[in-house]
Design a protein around this motif. Structure first.
Motif, mmCIF file in Angstrom:
data_model
loop_
_atom_site.group_PDB
_atom_site.id
_atom_site.type_symbol
_atom_site.label_atom_id
_atom_site.label_comp_id
_atom_site.label_asym_id
_atom_site.label_seq_id
_atom_site.Cartn_x
_atom_site.Cartn_y
_atom_site.Cartn_z
ATOM 1 N N ASP A 126 0.788 -1.000 -0.105
ATOM 2 C CA ASP A 126 -0.034 0.056 -0.077
ATOM 3 C C ASP A 126 1.033 1.384 -0.043
ATOM 4 O OD1 ASP A 126 -2.553 -1.299 0.017
ATOM 5 O OD2 ASP A 126 -2.681 -1.202 1.976
ATOM 6 N N SER A 127 2.011 1.207 0.493
ATOM 7 C CA SER A 127 2.680 2.523 0.544
ATOM 8 C C SER A 127 3.979 2.504 -0.288
ATOM 9 C CB SER A 127 3.406 2.722 2.149
ATOM 10 O OG SER A 127 4.254 1.617 2.445
ATOM 11 N N ALA A 128 3.977 1.727 -1.479
ATOM 12 C CA ALA A 128 5.153 1.622 -2.305
ATOM 13 C C ALA A 128 5.613 2.760 -2.903
ATOM 14 C CB ALA A 128 5.028 0.505 -3.312
ATOM 15 N N GLY A 129 4.500 3.634 -3.326
ATOM 16 C CA GLY A 129 4.808 4.864 -4.136
ATOM 17 C C GLY A 129 4.850 5.803 -3.417
ATOM 18 N N MET A 130 4.581 5.949 -1.998
ATOM 19 C CA MET A 130 4.521 7.145 -1.415
ATOM 20 C C MET A 130 5.498 8.085 -1.407
ATOM 21 S SD MET A 130 2.290 8.828 0.525
ATOM 22 C CE MET A 130 1.015 7.675 0.795
ATOM 23 N N THR A 131 6.597 7.560 -1.322
ATOM 24 C CA THR A 131 8.031 8.354 -1.110
ATOM 25 C C THR A 131 8.119 8.875 -2.377
ATOM 26 O OG1 THR A 131 9.002 6.746 0.508
ATOM 27 C CG2 THR A 131 10.507 8.278 -0.519
ATOM 28 N N ALA A 132 8.217 8.376 -3.352
ATOM 29 C CA ALA A 132 8.531 8.906 -4.749
ATOM 30 C C ALA A 132 7.361 9.870 -5.175
ATOM 31 C CB ALA A 132 8.542 7.756 -5.750
ATOM 32 N N SER A 133 6.269 9.644 -4.723
ATOM 33 C CA SER A 133 5.069 10.624 -5.064
ATOM 34 C C SER A 133 5.245 11.924 -4.336
ATOM 35 C CB SER A 133 3.635 10.030 -5.169
ATOM 36 O OG SER A 133 3.297 9.453 -3.745
ATOM 37 N N LEU A 134 5.755 11.613 -3.047
ATOM 38 C CA LEU A 134 5.669 12.908 -2.368
ATOM 39 C C LEU A 134 6.884 13.838 -2.823
ATOM 40 C CD1 LEU A 134 5.024 11.466 1.411
ATOM 41 C CD2 LEU A 134 3.859 13.388 0.320
ATOM 42 N N CYS A 135 8.180 13.119 -3.002
ATOM 43 C CA CYS A 135 9.100 13.940 -3.512
ATOM 44 C C CYS A 135 8.707 14.637 -4.949
ATOM 45 C CB CYS A 135 10.264 12.876 -3.699
ATOM 46 S SG CYS A 135 11.138 12.328 -2.116
ATOM 47 N N THR A 136 8.071 13.944 -5.739
ATOM 48 C CA THR A 136 7.679 14.372 -7.042
ATOM 49 C C THR A 136 6.735 15.638 -6.753
ATOM 50 O OG1 THR A 136 7.975 12.382 -8.020
ATOM 51 C CG2 THR A 136 6.756 14.061 -9.264
ATOM 52 N N GLY A 137 5.631 15.779 -5.874
ATOM 53 C CA GLY A 137 4.854 16.758 -5.537
ATOM 54 C C GLY A 137 5.496 17.627 -4.726
ATOM 55 N N ILE A 138 6.557 17.590 -3.911
ATOM 56 C CA ILE A 138 7.079 18.788 -3.384
ATOM 57 C C ILE A 138 7.846 19.386 -4.291
ATOM 58 C CG2 ILE A 138 8.969 19.278 -1.594
ATOM 59 C CD1 ILE A 138 7.645 16.756 0.291
ATOM 60 N N LEU A 139 8.635 18.836 -5.243
ATOM 61 C CA LEU A 139 9.517 19.534 -6.232
ATOM 62 C C LEU A 139 8.640 20.099 -7.211
ATOM 63 C CD1 LEU A 139 12.316 19.641 -7.480
ATOM 64 C CD2 LEU A 139 11.636 17.559 -8.913
ATOM 65 N N GLY A 140 7.579 19.665 -7.719
ATOM 66 C CA GLY A 140 6.631 20.474 -8.530
ATOM 67 C C GLY A 140 5.896 21.604 -7.755
ATOM 68 N N THR A 141 5.666 21.579 -6.392
ATOM 69 C CA THR A 141 5.170 22.597 -5.750
ATOM 70 C C THR A 141 6.129 23.767 -5.575
ATOM 71 O OG1 THR A 141 3.833 21.200 -4.330
ATOM 72 C CG2 THR A 141 4.151 23.288 -3.521
ATOM 73 N N LEU A 142 7.600 23.350 -5.416
ATOM 74 C CA LEU A 142 8.613 24.322 -5.404
ATOM 75 C C LEU A 142 8.800 25.197 -6.746
ATOM 76 C CD1 LEU A 142 11.304 22.285 -2.973
ATOM 77 C CD2 LEU A 142 9.584 24.397 -2.308
ATOM 78 N N ILE A 143 8.970 24.219 -7.822
ATOM 79 C CA ILE A 143 9.101 25.012 -8.896
ATOM 80 C C ILE A 143 7.846 25.835 -9.367
ATOM 81 C CG2 ILE A 143 9.103 24.400 -11.645
ATOM 82 C CD1 ILE A 143 10.695 21.797 -10.815
#
Length: 124
Positions: free
Chosen positions: A45-62
């Motif tokens: 259930d938590s496999a993609g959580m880290t990658a998607s959080l990092c992607t979301g944070i990076l997108g938000t910062l950009i």
């Protein structure tokens, strides 16, 4: 012969004594099949959580940097372009999460189903 004795019992005291005793006694690490199943389920259930959080944070910062360019530094066109890039990265976070979770569930499905059937056979 003295037959008078004073005996008091408190469930809270006994529970506290058991907690202290358990800290200092060695217990073997026995992992049951149900615990293995729950761990695998959490992992799937938590496999993609880290990658998607990092992607979301990076997108938000950009995206935020693009807004700063447009609103604070009066660079409207570069700010809009950077904001659109950030928004695109941000929008990719959820599909990435779903893709990684689906892949992990497919990978762990045989183990999970095997454990479920073993637990069901043991319960019957």
């Amino acid at each position: 012969m003295n037959t008078n004795f004073d005996y008091s019992y408190s469930a809270d005291e006994q529970k506290r004594l058991d907690e202290i005793r358990s800290k200092y006694t060695e217990t073997p690490n026995v992992i049951t099949k149900r615990e293995q199943l729950e761990a695998l389920d959490r992992k799937a259930d938590s496999a993609g959580m880290t990658a998607s959080l990092c992607t979301g944070i990076l997108g938000t910062l950009i995206f935020g940097f693009g807004m700063c360019l447009a609103l604070v530094w009066d660079m409207l066109i570069p700010g809009i372009i950077v904001g659109i890039i950030g928004f695109a990265v941000l929008m990719y976070a959820y599909p990435l999460y779903r893709k990684l979770n689906t892949a992990k569930k497919k990978e762990l499905a045989p183990q999970i189903l095997q454990l479920v059937s073993a637990i069901e056979k043991g319960a019957r």
